[in-house]
Write a protein that holds these residues in place. Structure first.
Motif, PDB file in Angstrom:
ATOM      1  N   LYS A 117      -6.725   6.255  -2.599  1.00  0.00           N
ATOM      2  CA  LYS A 117      -6.652   4.943  -3.243  1.00  0.00           C
ATOM      3  C   LYS A 117      -7.237   5.007  -4.647  1.00  0.00           C
ATOM      4  CE  LYS A 117      -8.078   0.839  -4.558  1.00  0.00           C
ATOM      5  NZ  LYS A 117      -9.157   0.521  -5.499  1.00  0.00           N
TER       6      LYS A 117
ATOM      7  N   PHE B 269      -9.087  -6.041  -5.531  1.00  0.00           N
ATOM      8  CA  PHE B 269      -8.517  -5.202  -4.483  1.00  0.00           C
ATOM      9  C   PHE B 269      -8.962  -5.804  -3.153  1.00  0.00           C
ATOM     10  CE2 PHE B 269      -9.218  -1.269  -1.798  1.00  0.00           C
ATOM     11  CZ  PHE B 269      -7.883  -1.126  -1.466  1.00  0.00           C
TER      12      PHE B 269
ATOM     13  N   THR C  10      -0.494   2.164   4.006  1.00  0.00           N
ATOM     14  CA  THR C  10      -1.272   3.146   3.263  1.00  0.00           C
ATOM     15  C   THR C  10      -1.721   4.286   4.167  1.00  0.00           C
ATOM     16  OG1 THR C  10      -2.057   1.367   1.866  1.00  0.00           O
ATOM     17  CG2 THR C  10      -3.251   3.444   1.751  1.00  0.00           C
TER      18      THR C  10
ATOM     19  N   GLY D  53      -4.216   4.274  -6.515  1.00  0.00           N
ATOM     20  CA  GLY D  53      -4.123   2.862  -6.170  1.00  0.00           C
ATOM     21  C   GLY D  53      -3.779   1.925  -7.309  1.00  0.00           C
ATOM     22  N   SER D  54      -4.105   2.327  -8.540  1.00  0.00           N
ATOM     23  CA  SER D  54      -3.863   1.366  -9.620  1.00  0.00           C
ATOM     24  C   SER D  54      -2.683   1.753 -10.489  1.00  0.00           C
ATOM     25  CB  SER D  54      -5.118   1.231 -10.477  1.00  0.00           C
ATOM     26  OG  SER D  54      -5.400   2.479 -11.060  1.00  0.00           O
TER      27      SER D  54
ATOM     28  N   ASN E  34       1.176  -3.296  -2.945  1.00  0.00           N
ATOM     29  CA  ASN E  34       0.461  -2.327  -2.115  1.00  0.00           C
ATOM     30  C   ASN E  34      -0.055  -1.181  -2.973  1.00  0.00           C
ATOM     31  OD1 ASN E  34       1.323  -3.905  -0.055  1.00  0.00           O
ATOM     32  ND2 ASN E  34       2.787  -2.420   0.774  1.00  0.00           N
ATOM     33  N   VAL E  35      -1.197  -0.663  -2.572  1.00  0.00           N
ATOM     34  CA  VAL E  35      -1.719   0.493  -3.313  1.00  0.00           C
ATOM     35  C   VAL E  35      -0.855   1.730  -3.099  1.00  0.00           C
ATOM     36  CG1 VAL E  35      -4.123  -0.162  -3.583  1.00  0.00           C
ATOM     37  CG2 VAL E  35      -3.373   0.875  -1.446  1.00  0.00           C
TER      38      VAL E  35
ATOM     39  N   THR F 275      -4.490  -5.662  -6.138  1.00  0.00           N
ATOM     40  CA  THR F 275      -3.675  -4.863  -5.230  1.00  0.00           C
ATOM     41  C   THR F 275      -4.128  -5.075  -3.793  1.00  0.00           C
ATOM     42  OG1 THR F 275      -5.180  -3.025  -5.658  1.00  0.00           O
ATOM     43  CG2 THR F 275      -3.086  -3.009  -6.841  1.00  0.00           C
TER      44      THR F 275
ATOM     45  N   HIS G  29      -4.641  -3.524   0.130  1.00  0.00           N
ATOM     46  CA  HIS G  29      -4.894  -2.238   0.778  1.00  0.00           C
ATOM     47  C   HIS G  29      -3.772  -1.848   1.734  1.00  0.00           C
ATOM     48  CE1 HIS G  29      -6.402  -5.022   3.848  1.00  0.00           C
ATOM     49  NE2 HIS G  29      -6.227  -4.050   4.713  1.00  0.00           N
TER      50      HIS G  29
END
Length: 882
Positions: free
Chosen positions: A116, A141, A85, A120-121, A42-43, A78, A80
């Motif tokens: 994100k 993604f 989130t 996110g990464s 998950n992000v 990844t 979302h």
RNA sequence: GGGCGGAUAGCUCAGUGGUCAGAGCGCCUGCCUUACAAGCAGGAGGUCAUAGGUUCAAUUCCUAUUCCGCCCACCA
């Protein structure tokens, strides 16, 4: 070059990680490939222990296959993670003082995107700390534009083929997240509550029902009893008055009603209970009334009338728990509450925010699963997809067999909006991959569905969407990498994700998405509790990397998970791995030192040296065969331990010790061949240190090497051994004999405080040069040899103790004053031998055993018995004479 | 309610129808023996949960029981 005295993982890993990150890792589209699609984290997430283990397993397979010479590709990305989130960002905004209601949906959505982009990464960077062999830059993604195309196409195709339907149903609703949830996203927990017995007025008297949720009384539309229940049969067809709302509802009969439970009379609240909804569907005559808004607060508009107006108005806007309190109070006042009992039942909670789920009657989208599941079930049944451990095969088949329709709509913002378009004016509805604006029927504006898809809908497409399905370039990937070789994942998402990927892949491609599924162990906190951030029981893998290094963490995780399902986290295993890496480091350091100081100190004959070298080759050969087999069967623990034992207990404990009496040139080639094998096979487990060391020794990038070349060097020597009929087992005999003697020597040294002990040897095997044998024996047992085949031994027999070993009889000299103490020690040993002899004799006296047992087994016992008897006899005679 | 897994050394875990039941850590004894004290040598420590059964032989296979854990289904 100098290596530090102990392995400094920080220095090495910091250097190597830079080199790893500069590497170009891209699909080669070669003939011989190996592929894995990562379970996309998950992000919202950061690396936890489950990720660390799963990454390690996958990276092991990727690197192992790379070294086998395959085009080994790990597809990463990844997810979302819809609700998860959105919830995190919402909380984050709240910290900044921004409430969701303060901003427009569009603003909120852009906030999530901002979040994100920023965070996110991070998790993929953390994966890199573990040393994964994957191209992070090509990470996908689940909401990037190309992936979105896949989601749209998938939904539209399912829609067009009639697998999607919209319906008003009672669904799991989270009043905090304000969305529906699938059954799998609800966690049931036993919760103490109360059972309320409530009186409903009849024409004459009362009927008493019982309920755990008295607030839903306001939405009652019937009372149901079992048709066979004689107590109530006369009442069926009559009406009862629902308390407080004063509404008349029919008394109906339904098989589902349990006569044993409570009073046997059930209040039916179709809009707020799953079972009641089922009864409603079967009985056309009863109503369905929704009394809650999305936040589970009472809305009384639909139930208010002139009879109940006064009392009901005060309920308006109460949440479900306030309403419960109030209705109990009101019922009590009206003398309609018969009694209250304590009761514990399973209550559903939102898996994301732990709020109690409200069964909620609303418009939702469903995917009809029965038909879709047919082929997936077949491919699991006939082992086209194999599960490790295999017990999951049945579990998955069972799930397919009892499949329920999948509620895929979610009332949140963060996700793929369902690509269905409506015309408000003429009622036109269609699904489309392209945005539709104008109604083809009446020319008015179209509106897109507001709901978004369950995050698991897009995840279910992962294995092929990650390879750019449905774009043209997918075909190239499909040819080379699809189906992927293996999926490894945690067991908690077997249904949520694994089984659905199979469904989607079979439907859209008529191909399995992966050949093998590995369900790895769950790592619990050392206390045995679940690792959880909120409970404070979590252990952060990143901290472990800081403390022990990524290699130690990787290997430590593998050697503590074996094949069991639950494992308590063990720091000791991480330390064990760290010590092991240090051991390898130092063994290489030793050879580096020898290389730079090649002073010839060969004390052994050429033949002996040759024998020792070949002995190592033989062991390497056996090791390699074993490791390949274990890797192919995903036996990571056994793989790891086999290597561990070989390196430590064979290579270091014996071979390296032997080389201390050789000239550098005597062992250089053998050591290089051995190190090549060791480092190559170790590389999938501990990439950092092996990369570094391989570079040091061979000046080559280990990731560009091939295991086969290293194996060929071994194979060549094995040919020699076979052709010449060389008996490497002589070295094993020597080692075994040394191990057998050591306890005795140690005992004497402890008794006498002497550095060395005197022994005599007799009838040594002469296959190894005699002087070499005695030299090695002396060195390894801390003994001094006095004479060989010394006939004077007999004269002072009382001072000697005899041990028979595979390489001959050894007479250990004991000084007179220590004899009695030593005797105790020896007596003990003899007693142990005698116990074994008794056991075996008993067996051999059993005629049934002789008759029925395997010949080999019987022979082995006989041989063993002879050995024991001989040893006892000799030693006894000697002890008798003392 | 249905299904599944586990119980082996003080701790965390391997393993096996037959040949003294293994590892790491911890503990005890002796070693800084020049690759490694993150190390070396040796040692102590186990009725392999309980009760039956199958078998010449069971810690291992079967049955039951107890305890622990997981999954599925949710009767108000």
């Amino acid at each position: 070059m100098d290596l530090n005295k102990s392995y400094d993982f920080k220095e090495v890993e910091n250097q190597v990680i830079k080199e790893f990150s500069q590497m170009e890792i891209n699909p080669q589209f070669a003939q011989n490939t190996f592929s894995i699609a990562v379970p996309p984290p998950n992000v919202t997430g950061s690396l936890h222990m489950g990720h660390a283990l799963n990454c390690t397993i996958q990276d092991f397979l990727i690197r192992y296959n790379l070294l086998l010479g395959k085009d080994s590709v790990w597809f990463v990305g990844t997810d979302h993670a819809g609700i998860a989130t959105q919830t995190v960002v919402e909380k984050n905004l709240l910290k900044q003082g921004i409430r969701r209601s303060d901003i427009t949906p569009e603003e909120f959505l852009s906030k999530i995107w901002e979040w994100k982009e920023q965070y996110g990464s991070i998790i993929l960077d953390q994966f890199q700390r573990l040393g994964i062999y994957a191209n992070i830059k090509s990470a996908r993604f689940t909401m990037d534009p190309e992936y979105t195309k896949a989601v749209k196409k998938a939904f539209v195709e399912l829609y067009k083929k009639g697998y999607v339907y919209k319906g008003k149903r009672v669904v799991n609703w989270c009043p905090r997240c304000l969305t529906s949830l699938s059954d799998l996203e609800v966690v049931h927990k036993p919760t103490p509550t109360k059972l309320y017995y409530v009186k409903y007025k009849l024409n004459d008297g009362y009927i008493i029902i019982c309920t755990t949720r008295p607030e839903t009384i306001l939405a009652d539309t019937a009372i149901a009893v079992n048709p066979n229940d004689k107590r109530y049969s006369s009442l069926i067809g009559n009406y009862a008055e629902v308390p407080i709302v004063k509404r008349l509802v029919p008394i109906i009969s339904d098989q589902e009603v349990d006569m044993e439970f409570g009073t046997g009379a059930l209040k039916v609240t179709p809009a707020h209970d799953f079972n009641d909804f089922k009864i409603y569907q079967k009985n056309q005559q009863i109503d369905i009334i929704n009394i809650f808004n999305t936040k589970a607060q009472l809305v009384i508009d639909k139930i208010i009338n002139e009879h109940n107006k006064e009392i009901l108005e005060s309920y308006q806007g109460l949440d479900r728990y306030q309403a419960r309190e109030k209705i109990i109070k009101d019922l009590t006042e009206q003398n309609l509450l018969h009694k209250i009992e304590d009761y514990t039942t399973n209550i559903g909670y939102c898996y994301r925010c732990d709020t109690v789920i409200e069964p909620y009657y609303s418009d939702q989208w469903f995917i009809s699963m029965k038909e879709l599941v047919r082929k997936p079930k077949e491919v699991v049944e006939n082992d086209q997809i194999r599960f490790f451990p295999s017990t999951y095969k049945k579990v998955v088949i069972d799930w397919y067999e009892n499949i329920q329709d999948w509620c895929v709509s979610r009332q949140i913002l963060w996700g793929h909006r369902i690509p269905v378009y409506y015309c408000k004016d003429c009622g036109y509805e269609d699904a489309s991959e392209e945005e539709l604006r104008v109604c083809p029927k009446c020319g008015k504006n179209l509106e897109q569905e507001k709901d978004v898809l369950d995050t698991w809908f897009s995840s279910a497409l992962w294995p092929f969407a990650v390879m750019y399905w449905p774009l043209d370039k997918f075909q190239k990937y499909q040819q080379n990498y699809y189906p992927t070789n293996v999926l490894t994942t945690a067991r908690e998402i077997v249904f949520l994700w694994v089984s659905r990927m199979i469904v989607m892949s079979m439907f859209f491609l008529n191909q399995i998405p992966f050949k093998d599924v590995i369900i790895h162990a769950v790592i619990l906190a050392p206390s045995g509790k679940r690792m959880s951030k909120s409970l404070g029981t979590g252990i952060d893998p990143l901290e472990l990397i800081e403390k022990y290094g990524a290699d130690a963490l990787r290997m430590g995780l593998i050697i503590q998970t074996a094949e069991s399902q639950d494992v308590k986290f063990s720091y000791e295993k991480i330390e064990m791995a760290r010590n092991f890496i240090n051991k390898i480091w130092n063994s290489i350091r030793y050879f580096q030192i020898r290389k730079t100081n090649p002073n010839a100190k060969s004390k052994l004959s050429f033949q002996t040296i040759e024998l020792i070298n070949l002995w190592l080759y033989l062991n390497l050969y056996e090791l390699v065969n074993k490791l390949d087999q274990l890797a192919n069967n995903y036996k990571f623990f056994d793989y790891c331990m086999s290597l561990y034992q070989f390196v430590w207990n064979v290579f270091c404990d014996w071979y390296i010790e032997f080389t201390k009496f050789m000239d550098y040139s005597d062992f250089e080639k053998t050591v290089q061949d051995a190190l090549r094998i060791i480092l190559l096979y170790l590389h999938p487990l501990t990439p950092f240190s092996t990369y570094f060391l391989y570079q040091k020794i061979f000046q080559k990038n280990i990731m560009q090497e091939k295991i086969q070349n290293a194996k060929d060097a071994i194979q060549e020597q094995i040919q020699n051994i076979e052709n010449e009929g060389i008996k490497c087992s002589k070295i094993d005999d020597l080692i075994e004999s040394i191990k057998q003697i050591r306890p005795f020597i140690n005992e004497i040294i402890n008794l006498t405080a002497k550095q060395n002990v005197t022994v005599h040897y007799q009838s040594f095997d002469d296959q190894i040069d005699h002087r070499d044998l005695i030299f090695l024996f002396n060195t390894f047992t801390k003994t001094v040899h006095n004479a060989v085949n010394d006939h004077k031994i007999d004269e002072q027999l009382s001072n000697y103790f005899v041990i028979n070993t595979k390489i001959g009889s050894i007479k250990i000299f004991v000084e007179k004053e220590y004899i009695s103490k030593f005797r105790e020690f020896v007596d003990q040993k003899i007693r142990k031998l005698e116990e074994n002899v008794n056991k075996i004799q008993k067996l051999l006296n059993n005629s049934e055993f002789i008759l029925k047992a395997d010949r080999q087994v019987v022979d082995n016992y006989r041989e063993q018995l002879q050995n024991y008897l001989q040893m006892i006899e000799i030693n006894k005679t000697i002890l008798d004479q003392i």
